[in-house]
Design an enzyme around this catalytic site. Structure first.
Site, PDB file in Angstrom:
ATOM      1  N   GLY A  50       0.833  -1.200   0.000  1.00  0.00           N
ATOM      2  CA  GLY A  50       0.000   0.000   0.000  1.00  0.00           C
ATOM      3  C   GLY A  50       0.863   1.242   0.000  1.00  0.00           C
ATOM      4  O   GLY A  50       2.065   1.170   0.284  1.00  0.00           O
ATOM      5  N   CYS A  77       5.210  -6.228   1.542  1.00  0.00           N
ATOM      6  CA  CYS A  77       5.600  -4.817   1.475  1.00  0.00           C
ATOM      7  C   CYS A  77       5.007  -4.021   2.659  1.00  0.00           C
ATOM      8  O   CYS A  77       5.444  -4.211   3.778  1.00  0.00           O
ATOM      9  CB  CYS A  77       5.204  -4.247   0.110  1.00  0.00           C
ATOM     10  SG  CYS A  77       6.082  -2.728  -0.255  1.00  0.00           S
ATOM     11  N   TYR A  78       3.995  -3.197   2.430  1.00  0.00           N
ATOM     12  CA  TYR A  78       3.380  -2.506   3.568  1.00  0.00           C
ATOM     13  C   TYR A  78       2.924  -3.532   4.606  1.00  0.00           C
ATOM     14  O   TYR A  78       3.027  -3.308   5.812  1.00  0.00           O
ATOM     15  CB  TYR A  78       2.185  -1.660   3.092  1.00  0.00           C
ATOM     16  CG  TYR A  78       1.511  -0.880   4.202  1.00  0.00           C
ATOM     17  CD1 TYR A  78       1.982   0.372   4.581  1.00  0.00           C
ATOM     18  CD2 TYR A  78       0.409  -1.407   4.875  1.00  0.00           C
ATOM     19  CE1 TYR A  78       1.373   1.081   5.611  1.00  0.00           C
ATOM     20  CE2 TYR A  78      -0.205  -0.710   5.900  1.00  0.00           C
ATOM     21  CZ  TYR A  78       0.275   0.544   6.261  1.00  0.00           C
ATOM     22  OH  TYR A  78      -0.319   1.238   7.275  1.00  0.00           O
ATOM     23  N   HIS A 172       7.674  -8.008  -3.945  1.00  0.00           N
ATOM     24  CA  HIS A 172       6.324  -8.358  -4.415  1.00  0.00           C
ATOM     25  C   HIS A 172       6.337  -9.710  -5.119  1.00  0.00           C
ATOM     26  O   HIS A 172       6.746  -9.805  -6.276  1.00  0.00           O
ATOM     27  CB  HIS A 172       5.793  -7.276  -5.362  1.00  0.00           C
ATOM     28  CG  HIS A 172       5.432  -6.027  -4.630  1.00  0.00           C
ATOM     29  ND1 HIS A 172       4.183  -5.825  -4.087  1.00  0.00           N
ATOM     30  CD2 HIS A 172       6.160  -4.935  -4.310  1.00  0.00           C
ATOM     31  CE1 HIS A 172       4.165  -4.653  -3.472  1.00  0.00           C
ATOM     32  NE2 HIS A 172       5.363  -4.095  -3.592  1.00  0.00           N
ATOM     33  N   GLU A 174       3.829 -11.320  -6.209  1.00  0.00           N
ATOM     34  CA  GLU A 174       2.684 -11.482  -7.117  1.00  0.00           C
ATOM     35  C   GLU A 174       2.957 -10.991  -8.536  1.00  0.00           C
ATOM     36  O   GLU A 174       2.200 -11.288  -9.448  1.00  0.00           O
ATOM     37  CB  GLU A 174       1.453 -10.740  -6.538  1.00  0.00           C
ATOM     38  CG  GLU A 174       1.536  -9.213  -6.479  1.00  0.00           C
ATOM     39  CD  GLU A 174       2.266  -8.665  -5.243  1.00  0.00           C
ATOM     40  OE1 GLU A 174       3.079  -9.401  -4.645  1.00  0.00           O
ATOM     41  OE2 GLU A 174       2.031  -7.494  -4.897  1.00  0.00           O
ATOM     42  N   VAL A 229     -19.186 -11.913 -23.645  1.00  0.00           N
ATOM     43  CA  VAL A 229     -18.819 -13.095 -22.853  1.00  0.00           C
ATOM     44  C   VAL A 229     -19.544 -13.104 -21.507  1.00  0.00           C
ATOM     45  O   VAL A 229     -20.158 -14.104 -21.121  1.00  0.00           O
ATOM     46  CB  VAL A 229     -17.283 -13.109 -22.587  1.00  0.00           C
ATOM     47  CG1 VAL A 229     -16.891 -14.336 -21.797  1.00  0.00           C
ATOM     48  CG2 VAL A 229     -16.504 -13.026 -23.881  1.00  0.00           C
ATOM     49  N   ASP A 230     -19.488 -11.973 -20.792  1.00  0.00           N
ATOM     50  CA  ASP A 230     -19.978 -11.983 -19.414  1.00  0.00           C
ATOM     51  C   ASP A 230     -21.488 -12.221 -19.335  1.00  0.00           C
ATOM     52  O   ASP A 230     -21.951 -13.089 -18.585  1.00  0.00           O
ATOM     53  CB  ASP A 230     -19.627 -10.659 -18.711  1.00  0.00           C
ATOM     54  CG  ASP A 230     -18.122 -10.413 -18.685  1.00  0.00           C
ATOM     55  OD1 ASP A 230     -17.373 -11.386 -18.867  1.00  0.00           O
ATOM     56  OD2 ASP A 230     -17.706  -9.255 -18.508  1.00  0.00           O
ATOM     57  N   LYS A 376     -12.094 -12.307 -15.405  1.00  0.00           N
ATOM     58  CA  LYS A 376     -12.441 -12.587 -16.793  1.00  0.00           C
ATOM     59  C   LYS A 376     -11.956 -13.972 -17.262  1.00  0.00           C
ATOM     60  O   LYS A 376     -12.693 -14.698 -17.918  1.00  0.00           O
ATOM     61  CB  LYS A 376     -11.808 -11.501 -17.689  1.00  0.00           C
ATOM     62  CG  LYS A 376     -12.344 -11.471 -19.088  1.00  0.00           C
ATOM     63  CD  LYS A 376     -13.587 -10.633 -19.132  1.00  0.00           C
ATOM     64  CE  LYS A 376     -14.172 -10.506 -20.497  1.00  0.00           C
ATOM     65  NZ  LYS A 376     -15.301  -9.582 -20.488  1.00  0.00           N
TER      66      LYS A 376
END
Ligand code: XMP
Length: 520
Positions: A50, A77-78, A172, A174, A229-230, A376
């Site tokens: 953050g 991190c934060y 990080h 991710e 699609v959705d 998605k």
């Protein structure tokens, strides 16, 4: 898994990485931990990064509920700095940050967090390439914690209190710039938290169908479908769950691509007979657009007609308690509504930023949003598993205002006619060459600009078509695609030969920013 969001731009990525491991994961705001934990059978908590500094008075803190839950915690991190300051360690603000790539030396290879990271991509001289992005850093560790990795700028780049199962990473894990990151997250989620792997297409579908049935009971659901699609996947799921209690409405706004209306109706007919009322409202949309050339005025007019047409169709179809929508998880997170919870959705007044320009404030239904917890790629995955055809699942996004924003200026039927034919040739060639799947979005644009050409011995004075093709991860930024010259040549030749109302075909080489993907 629960991810608590402290405002990092990467929070969504953390959730995706966990779900890629087959483990269900939700994100909630940092101060919503207690409510979130009440509703989830949670195996672990991840605290995101953050923009704040824990050294600032009033900075976001760690909710006691997280520690009360007795599950493993990983701070990123934060999140790491917050763990340190919560347990009495020292965090220093400001001047000594690291931004960008750094090399990580693992000093405790026996730590459970690093099980499986040896070798692999991004390793040099035994060190791992990781992505750092922090201004503050940890100076002294709280009692019970040990440093398990360091970088040049962070002696405490990873920390652990293995007894209490609390971990922290300054880097990080991710992001793709941290090649070992997936393995670190896997070790946390699978080994340390022992999370159940139950996030497969079949489990997701069964869970959603059960949710819908519980929520809707014997009520009727009205749903607008667009062929995207959705909304298509949401409608098929609703149909599986409640059969003919679902009534869909497909508004043909007269602004669709060649053969699109028929294709959409056919898909639903093939899906075990989803009830879809097709409303042919092209004339009404064109009348509302007459004389309008300003993009936002066009969007507004389309939104208003859509609402009226949809409303009339709904009235004619009887009473409905629920309105189905194809909202997906990124919409929920972006609208800041993640804290309202997952599941089939809470009842509320429909928001005005609806895809096609806004539903009226006084139109009160309870919302059913079967895809509200899905990204998605997960929507596509379950769509395939439900048997929705690939041409629909793999299609590029198409804007709510349809071709109205691809005919520049005033929309006229004759322009639409020319655009539809050019676009169909373009897309057909992209599909045949295998390029369609490699692009994020491709389409033709009609310019109401006449240019001169020569065909045989005759002069041609006709319209201009633009070809647009972009590649992008998130549609926020995009790069024009380097389509092969031979392919462009083939497309241009076909368009000019087959459509006599076109004199020029040009290729758009504008990136976003500063351009946008659409032309209006
Ligand atoms: P821009 O043109 O803003 O487009 O770079 C980014 C993405 O959004 C789509 N887009 C829209 N979608 N209603 C929609 O539903 C709209 O008014 C609209 N305008 C742009 C665009 O096709 C691209 O995928």
């Amino acid at each position: 898994m629960l991810v608590l969001d402290f405002g990092s731009q990467y929070t969504q990525l953390i959730v995706r990485r966990v779900r890629e491991l087959g483990v269900y994961c939700e994100v909630h705001p940092w101060n919503g931990a207690r409510a979130a934990l009440d509703g989830l059978q949670c195996s672990g908590v991840i605290l995101s990064g953050g923009p704040e500094s824990v050294t600032r008075e009033g900075a976001p803190g760690l909710d006691e509920a997280v520690l009360d839950a007795g599950v493993p915690v990983l701070g990123i991190c934060y999140g790491l700095q917050l763990i340190c300051s919560t347990f009495g360690g020292g965090v220093r603000g400001g001047d000594a940050g690291e931004f960008g790539p750094a090399m990580l030396e693992i000093t405790d290879a026996g730590s459970a967090l690093f099980a499986g990271v040896e070798g692999g991509e991004g390793v040099e001289g035994g060190e791992h390439s990781v992505w750092m992005s922090h201004g503050d850093h940890v100076e002294s560790l709280p009692d019970g914690f040990a440093s398990i990795a360091r970088s040049a700028g962070s002696p405490n780049a990873a920390i652990a209190d293995a007894r209490r199962r609390i971990y922290g990473l300054q880097f990080h894990p991710e992001v793709d710039h941290t090649p070992c990151g997936r393995e670190v997250l896997r070790a946390f989620v699978e080994d340390i938290c022992a999370s159940e792997r139950n996030w497969t297409a079949e489990d997701i579908i069964d869970g959603i169908i059960e949710d819908i049935r519980r929520r809707v009971g014997a009520g009727r659901v009205l749903m607008g479908v667009s062929g995207g699609v959705d909304s298509s996947v949401a409608a098929v799921l609703l149909h599986r769950a409640i059969g003919d209690q679902l009534q869909c409405v497909f508004v043909d706004n007269g602004l669709l691509r060649l053969g699109e209306g028929e294709r959409v109706m056919q898909v639903f007919a093939e899906q075990g007979g989803v009830r879809v009322r097709c409303v042919d409202a092209g004339a009404r949309f064109l009348a509302a657009l007459a004389g309008l050339d300003e993009p936002e005025a066009k969007r507004k007019a389309i939104g208003e007609v859509f609402v009226r047409v949809f409303d009339e169709a709904a009235d004619a179809l009887g009473e409905f308690k629920f309105l189905g929508q194809g909202t997906i998880y990124s919409d929920v997170i972006e609208s800041g509504a993640a804290s309202t919870g997952a599941g089939a959705g809470a009842s509320k007044v429909i928001k005005s930023h609806h895809n096609v320009g806004g539903l009226p404030e006084d139109m009160r239904f309870e919302l059913v949003e079967p895809l509200r917890t899905l990204f998605k790629d997960e929507v596509r995955m379950i769509g395939r598993s439900l048997g929705v055809p690939e041409h629909l699942i793999g299609q590029h996004p198409f804007p709510g205002p349809s071709l109205a924003v691809r005919v520049l200026g005033e929309v006229r039927e004759e322009y639409l006619e020319v655009l539809r034919r050019a676009d169909a040739i373009y897309i057909e060639e992209l599909r045949a060459s295998g390029w369609y799947e490699r692009l994020s979005q491709a389409f033709a644009v009609f310019l109401p600009v006449k240019a001169v050409g020569v065909v045989g011995d005759a002069r041609r004075y006709a319209w201009t078509i633009v070809l647009r093709a972009v590649e992008t991860q998130d549609f926020m930024t995009a790069h024009w695609s380097h389509l092969p010259h031979d392919l462009l040549d083939q497309i241009g030749t076909r368009i000019l030969n087959e459509i006599e109302d076109i004199a020029r075909v040009v290729y758009d080489i504008s990136n976003k920013p500063p351009a946008t993907i659409e032309w209006e």
